[in-house]
Design a protein around this motif. Structure first.
Motif: not given
Length: 153
Positions: A102-108, A121-135, A144-150
């Motif tokens: 949610d780009a307006e609220e910067r929420v995953f 909350p993730v504090g970013l508004a940009g494209p994501i990718r999800i790995a097979s383990d849910g990361s 290039v960063a791994r977010l703190s959410v799964t």
């Protein structure tokens, strides 16, 4: 697993472009092409779920002023998820939920097929990718960063 692919196109009789269907048709490939009920005036694909269902963003008729909405198609039925029009950069998670930002609220945000929603909350508004383990990962210029959410299963 399922091998599902949806395509929006115009169907013409015997290759004759003068005898084409007036409205776009939505087709599903699962070993052969089959017609899927067309859910709205505009549709953009998000991706196939492991159970053979399909997530998509549906746009309402532009004259109605209705916002876009996320929807899930399974076994001949579309289920819309109200209030999901502001979610961008969506990816299907390994368990079949769909997640995005949610780009307006910067929420995953992750939504499962029943409509249950998880927000972190993730504090970013940009494209994501999800790995097979849910990361969850993001790649932006110089980062290039791994977010703190799964991603929810």
């Amino acid at each position: 697993g399922y091998n599902t692919r949806l395509s929006v196109g115009t169907i013409c009789a015997s290759g004759d472009s003068t005898q084409c269907a007036s409205a776009p048709e939505l087709l599903r490939w699962d070993g052969q092409w089959g017609v899927v009920p067309y859910p709205g005036s505009g549709i953009s694909g998000v991706g196939a779920a492991p159970d053979g269902g399909f997530w998509a963003t549906i746009s309402a008729d532009v004259t109605s002023g209705e916002p876009s909405v996320l929807a899930f198609y399974h076994d001949g039925t579309w289920t819309t998820m109200p209030g999901t029009g502001g979610i961008r950069w969506m990816e299907v998670a390994p368990g079949g939920s769909v997640c995005g930002i949610d780009a307006e609220e910067r929420v995953f945000v992750c939504i499962d097929t029943s409509g249950h929603t998880e927000r972190s909350p993730v504090g970013l508004a940009g494209p994501i990718r999800i790995a097979s383990d849910g990361s969850v990962w993001t790649a932006q210029p110089g980062l290039v960063a791994r977010l703190s959410v799964t991603a929810a299963p």
